[in-house]
Design an enzyme around this catalytic site. Structure first.
Site, mmCIF file in Angstrom:
data_model
loop_
_atom_site.group_PDB
_atom_site.id
_atom_site.type_symbol
_atom_site.label_atom_id
_atom_site.label_comp_id
_atom_site.label_asym_id
_atom_site.label_seq_id
_atom_site.Cartn_x
_atom_site.Cartn_y
_atom_site.Cartn_z
ATOM 1 N N SER A 15 0.827 -1.212 0.000
ATOM 2 C CA SER A 15 0.000 0.000 0.000
ATOM 3 C C SER A 15 0.864 1.265 0.000
ATOM 4 C CB SER A 15 -0.885 0.009 1.253
ATOM 5 O OG SER A 15 -1.458 1.294 1.403
ATOM 6 N N SER A 17 -0.425 4.093 1.026
ATOM 7 C CA SER A 17 -1.019 5.007 2.019
ATOM 8 C C SER A 17 -0.020 5.479 3.085
ATOM 9 C CB SER A 17 -2.244 4.370 2.664
ATOM 10 O OG SER A 17 -3.251 4.237 1.688
ATOM 11 N N LYS A 67 -14.400 -2.957 3.578
ATOM 12 C CA LYS A 67 -15.113 -1.666 3.600
ATOM 13 C C LYS A 67 -16.575 -1.793 4.048
ATOM 14 C CE LYS A 67 -12.449 0.770 0.038
ATOM 15 N NZ LYS A 67 -12.555 1.570 -1.176
ATOM 16 N N ASP A 103 -14.113 8.203 -0.933
ATOM 17 C CA ASP A 103 -13.857 7.864 -2.344
ATOM 18 C C ASP A 103 -14.579 8.790 -3.321
ATOM 19 O OD1 ASP A 103 -12.104 5.765 -1.890
ATOM 20 O OD2 ASP A 103 -13.695 4.259 -1.802
ATOM 21 N N GLY A 132 -20.105 -1.583 -8.843
ATOM 22 C CA GLY A 132 -19.580 -2.090 -7.576
ATOM 23 C C GLY A 132 -19.393 -0.959 -6.575
ATOM 24 N N ASN A 154 -23.095 -1.777 -17.036
ATOM 25 C CA ASN A 154 -22.491 -2.826 -16.207
ATOM 26 C C ASN A 154 -22.755 -4.185 -16.834
ATOM 27 O OD1 ASN A 154 -21.002 -3.461 -13.811
ATOM 28 N ND2 ASN A 154 -22.847 -4.391 -12.975
ATOM 29 N N THR A 156 -23.488 -6.928 -15.308
ATOM 30 C CA THR A 156 -24.701 -7.487 -14.705
ATOM 31 C C THR A 156 -25.725 -6.366 -14.547
ATOM 32 O OG1 THR A 156 -23.199 -8.895 -13.454
ATOM 33 C CG2 THR A 156 -25.503 -8.892 -12.748
ATOM 34 N N TYR A 224 -5.178 2.654 -10.844
ATOM 35 C CA TYR A 224 -3.911 3.415 -10.819
ATOM 36 C C TYR A 224 -2.687 2.517 -10.949
ATOM 37 C CZ TYR A 224 -4.210 2.224 -5.858
ATOM 38 O OH TYR A 224 -4.342 1.547 -4.670
#
Ligand code: ATR
Length: 280
Positions: A15, A17, A67, A103, A132, A154, A156, A224
Site C-alpha cells: 500500500s 497510504s 469496507k 472515495d 460495484g 455494467n 450485470t 492506478y
C-alpha cells in the site's frame, strides 16, 4: 501531539497510504505515524478489531475486502458513507469510531482539479462503467453534486438497476457494455470503475475506443496500477482528454487526512512524486 493512523485490509503490504500520509504529515508540519494492520481473511475480524481498539489510533483507513465488514463495528456513520454502504475512513472521536467514505469526494476533487471548467456545467452527460463499491461512491457524489445525466453500463444489469433505484436516478439509462460502446462519443465524461485493465487484464479495456471520440470527451479510469491503462492509452490515441486514477488516490487520502486533523494539504505537487512511486 503525535498522530497515530493506520490501515486495515488484505493484502496491503504494498500500500502507498503510509507514504502518502507520511508526506501529508510532513507538509502540514505535524508529527505522526501510519501503520499497516494486515488482517488475513482467515483471521477473526472481531478479534483483530479488538487489537485495533486497544491501540487507540486517532484514525484509520479501511480497504478491500473490509469496507462493508467494518460497518457493524462502528459507533456512528456519516450519512454519505451510509448511503454508499461502505466505509474507507474511521475517525476516533473521544473513543468513538465514526465511519466516512472519502472515495466519491476524492474522485470529484481530482476531476475538478484536472478539468475545472468542463465540470461547472451540471448538464454534462456522464457514463459510468461498473456498479460495484467504487461506482456507488462516485455515482452518489456526482448526483449529490447536481449532475443528473448519468448513465450506467455494467456487465450485470441487475446491479445497475439496484443502484438506479436506491439513488432515485430518474434520468439514468442502463446500458449493456455493447450498447455503451456504440454510444461512447455522446458522453462528455466516461468513468471506468471496473477491475478490467488491472493485473491479468492489463491488455484489455472494458470497451473498445473508436475514433468518433475527440477532445470533447474526457475518459477517466480509476485504476492506478498500471497508471496508464489500455483504455486511457486508446483514448489518448484518438485525441480524447484523459483523467488518471492515481489522482483520485491522492484526493481521497487528502479528504481522510482533513477528517483526522482538520488540515488541508495541497496535493498537486505530490502527483508527480506519486507517479514515480507507482512506476518505479
Ligand atoms: P469495487 O469495489 O472496486 O468497485 P466490486 O464491488 O467488486 O469492486 O465491483 C467490480 C465491478 O467490476 C463490477 O461492476 C463488475 O461487474 P458485475 O457487476 O457484472 O460483476 C465489474 N467487473 C469485474 N470483472 C468484470 C469483467 N470481467 N467484465 C466486466 N465487468 C467486470
Amino acid at each position: 501531539m503525535s498522530y497515530r493512523f493506520g490501515l486495515i485490509g488484505y493484502p496491503i503490504k504494498h500500500s502507498l497510504s503510509p507514504w502518502i500520509h507520511g508526506n501529508f504529515l510532513h507538509m502540514a508540519g505535524l508529527l505522526g505515524s501510519y501503520s499497516l494492520y494486515e488482517i488475513n481473511t482467515q483471521d477473526s475480524f472481531t478479534e483483530q478489531l479488538k487489537v485495533l481498539r486497544k491501540d487507540k489510533l486517532d484514525g484509520f483507513n479501511i480497504t478491500a475486502p473490509y469496507k462493508q465488514k467494518i460497518i457493524p463495528f462502528l459507533d456512528g456513520i456519516d450519512k454519505e458513507a451510509e448511503a454508499i454502504g461502505a466505509v474507507n475512513t474511521v475517525v476516533n472521536t473521544n473513543g468513538k469510531w465514526i465511519g466516512y467514505n472519502t472515495d466519491g469526494i476524492g474522485y470529484l476533487r481530482s476531476l475538478m482539479n484536472a478539468y475545472p471548467f468542463d465540470l461547472q456545467d451540471k448538464s454534462k452527460r456522464i457514463l459510468i462503467f461498473g456498479a460495484g463499491g467504487a461506482a456507488r461512491a462516485i455515482l452518489y457524489t456526482l448526483s449529490k453534486n447536481g449532475f443528473n445525466y448519468i448513465d450506467i453500463a455494467n456487465r450485470t444489469e441487475d446491479k445497475a438497476k439496484e443502484l438506479k433505484l436506491q439513488y432515485e436516478l430518474s434520468k439514468t439509462s442502463l446500458l449493456s457494455l455493447q450498447e455503451a460502446e456504440q454510444h461512447l462519443e455522446e458522453y462528455d465524461l466516461i468513468v471506468q470503475t471496473t477491475s478490467i485493465g488491472m493485473n491479468s487484464t492489463q491488455d484489455s479495456a472494458i470497451v473498445s475506443i473508436n475514433d468518433k471520440l475527440s477532445n470533447k470527451n474526457i475518459v477517466s479510469d480509476i485504476i492506478y496500477q498500471p497508471v496508464s491503462t489500455r483504455l486511457l492509452r486508446d483514448a489518448l490515441n484518438v485525441g480524447a482528454r484523459i483523467h488518471y486514477g492515481h489522482t483520485m488516490l491522492l484526493y481521497q487520502a487528502q479528504y481522510a487526512f482533513e477528517l483526522w486533523t482538520n488540515k488541508q494539504v495541497k496535493v498537486d505537487e505530490m502527483e508527480n512524486k506519486l507517479l514515480e512511486q507507482l512506476e518505479g
